[in-house]
Design an enzyme around this catalytic site. Structure first.
Site, PDB file in Angstrom:
ATOM      1  N   MET A  30       0.843  -1.190   0.000  1.00  0.00           N
ATOM      2  CA  MET A  30       0.000   0.000   0.000  1.00  0.00           C
ATOM      3  C   MET A  30       0.887   1.252   0.000  1.00  0.00           C
ATOM      4  O   MET A  30       0.411   2.356   0.272  1.00  0.00           O
ATOM      5  CB  MET A  30      -0.935  -0.009   1.198  1.00  0.00           C
ATOM      6  CG  MET A  30      -1.867  -1.243   1.182  1.00  0.00           C
ATOM      7  SD  MET A  30      -3.528  -0.933   1.790  1.00  0.00           S
ATOM      8  CE  MET A  30      -3.177  -0.529   3.493  1.00  0.00           C
ATOM      9  N   HIS A  37       9.400  -3.204   3.594  1.00  0.00           N
ATOM     10  CA  HIS A  37       9.140  -3.367   2.158  1.00  0.00           C
ATOM     11  C   HIS A  37      10.439  -3.568   1.382  1.00  0.00           C
ATOM     12  O   HIS A  37      10.486  -4.350   0.428  1.00  0.00           O
ATOM     13  CB  HIS A  37       8.428  -2.122   1.608  1.00  0.00           C
ATOM     14  CG  HIS A  37       7.099  -1.846   2.244  1.00  0.00           C
ATOM     15  ND1 HIS A  37       6.858  -0.751   3.033  1.00  0.00           N
ATOM     16  CD2 HIS A  37       5.929  -2.534   2.193  1.00  0.00           C
ATOM     17  CE1 HIS A  37       5.605  -0.758   3.435  1.00  0.00           C
ATOM     18  NE2 HIS A  37       5.011  -1.838   2.950  1.00  0.00           N
ATOM     19  N   GLN A 153      -1.723 -12.275   7.687  1.00  0.00           N
ATOM     20  CA  GLN A 153      -1.888 -12.009   6.257  1.00  0.00           C
ATOM     21  C   GLN A 153      -1.180 -13.092   5.441  1.00  0.00           C
ATOM     22  O   GLN A 153      -1.715 -13.567   4.441  1.00  0.00           O
ATOM     23  CB  GLN A 153      -1.338 -10.629   5.902  1.00  0.00           C
ATOM     24  CG  GLN A 153      -1.405 -10.320   4.416  1.00  0.00           C
ATOM     25  CD  GLN A 153      -1.068  -8.882   4.106  1.00  0.00           C
ATOM     26  OE1 GLN A 153      -1.947  -8.036   4.050  1.00  0.00           O
ATOM     27  NE2 GLN A 153       0.208  -8.590   3.905  1.00  0.00           N
ATOM     28  N   VAL A 176      11.920  -7.543   9.730  1.00  0.00           N
ATOM     29  CA  VAL A 176      13.143  -6.740   9.887  1.00  0.00           C
ATOM     30  C   VAL A 176      13.137  -6.129  11.288  1.00  0.00           C
ATOM     31  O   VAL A 176      12.111  -5.616  11.732  1.00  0.00           O
ATOM     32  CB  VAL A 176      13.206  -5.631   8.818  1.00  0.00           C
ATOM     33  CG1 VAL A 176      14.491  -4.818   8.967  1.00  0.00           C
ATOM     34  CG2 VAL A 176      13.115  -6.232   7.427  1.00  0.00           C
TER      35      VAL A 176
END
Lengths: 283, 283
Positions: A30, A37, A153, A176
């Site tokens: 998103m 990411h 998820q 992370v």
């Protein structure tokens, strides 16, 4: 890096890659990209010929009390991060492009949702699974990358891919962490100085539980108690949940065996932190 | 012709065809093949390198009062028909192969279902869309073939492919008819001799309506009245519905314009017959 905003161009671009027999690594996001990411993009970069990143704030996965409009966006910064991470195609469609008219079909997730954070977000994972189904068909990736920070998820996507036979390999990427173990999160900045010092206790508690399991502990209640004790002693936060489930099925267990997840959520003054580990328990 | 019963072999077989750049025509069926299915296979044969037929009686699309166990099956005969029609791959999985455990996701159809025959079969098209999603991913066809006899199913599949961006071309195949216009159906044998003589009136009524529209009629109520009159005069059957909708959206219309469907269902003593035509109405 190609920046693509239309479904038509996306389809043509991906078809050309497929005709050339390229492997495709896909990172759906998103946007408002952070180090989590980047870890996904780096993993995709290592394992595939082509890396596709999508940035789409999906209205379908926001509840009525969750603020879709106020979700942070910064496409210029995201574009720079994506380019640096070696992304080949950045897919950045508008809401009108993805949902030009009311959908006549949707994906409903019937398992793995009514636990952990999903419990308080009814319909959230339906929206996630529906938009992923659309994106998967547009990208047709060889592999799709998701962060284990949101382990639920990952479990839902595992079910989606497996039960619908998507010809896609799901690659879960480890969370992370800061040097002191705290899972990286954009919410960490909302912690007070004192809370920030306490926050590594979440991961420390999970590690203590893991050690206890490796030493033979098999009672899920005892694991939960151990973690709750540790969190209560070492933080000022309020425990939201400490849960132990089979993974990725997310079913309760009487005794620990097989792949399990230990997941916790703790509320601090201005930030709710989550963390989890999975453990493969020898039976 | 290859006969394949496992998902794993199906996946490997199809992957090999895709690597070779073959076009794939897919005909999904529940077996007990008749001339309608043969028309689908023939259309697929003409337009593709490889023709895949699936035979799977899908429990998910049967309602609680619909008899899944008593649905007719004859795989030996089906195999012969498929071979003669030039099918390359016959996929014939068991229920346990397709549903080895409870699904964690399903497709729910939210539009185009609460009209025509779908009105009395709640959940039917969810089951159809869910199994097609699975089959589409296993076959990854270039084109998928469906008979216009079940125009509502074609409309639902059109929505499924379009809204989920399946990279598949939907090919609707015209209804196969007897010389006198009666739509072919395995149910026609349940008509009495007298009813069989009346039954062509369904298609005749649709043709009368089409002629009236071509002569300028634009009022859906008038079209329905015209058909109801004709059916009442020419058959002893009981009208179940005569409906006019936009197609493939299946929305009611105040005045006829664009692509429309005229669909009828008539109950005879031991058989309920359906038929439909689509008409492109100049506005």
């Amino acid at each position: 890096m190609k920046m693509i905003t239309t479904i038509q161009e996306m389809r043509q671009t991906m078809q050309a890659y497929h005709k050339q027999g390229k492997t495709i690594g896909f990172v759906p996001t998103m946007g408002y990209l952070h180090e989590g990411h980047v870890a996904l993009m780096e993993a995709a970069r290592k394992e595939n010929d082509i890396v596709v990143l999508s940035i789409f704030v999906n209205p379908l996965q926001f509840g009525p009390n969750e603020d879709f409009d106020r979700y942070p966006r910064d496409i210029a910064r995201d574009e720079k991060i994506a380019k640096e991470a070696g992304v080949d195609v950045l897919f950045y469609p508008s809401v009108a492009e993805m949902y030009p008219r009311p959908l006549s079909v949707k994906v409903v997730v019937t398992e793995r949702v009514d636990v952990l954070c999903g419990k308080s977000r009814p319909g959230h994972f339906d929206g996630v699974a529906t938009v992923l189904t659309k994106l998967f068909h547009l990208v047709m990736p060889t592999r799709a990358y998701f962060g284990m920070k949101d382990a639920q998820q990952v479990a839902v996507v595992d079910g989606l891919i497996r039960d619908f036979h998507f010809p896609i390999e799901l690659v879960p990427v480890p969370t992370v962490r800061e040097a002191d173990g705290l899972a990286k999160s954009s919410r960490n900045v909302y912690l007070s100085e004192k809370e920030r010092k306490e926050a590594p206790a979440l991961y420390a508690a999970l590690q203590k539980a893991k050690a206890a399991i490796e030493n033979g502990l098999r009672d899920p209640q005892a694991v939960r108690a151990l973690i709750e004790d540790y969190l209560t002693t070492h933080t000022s936060g309020v425990i939201d949940y400490v849960d132990v489930y089979s993974y990725p099925e997310l079913k309760p267990l009487d005794t620990l065996a097989g792949n399990i997840i230990i997941a916790i959520a703790v509320r601090f003054t201005n930030a709710r932190l989550i963390d989890n580990i999975t453990v493969d328990v020898p039976s």
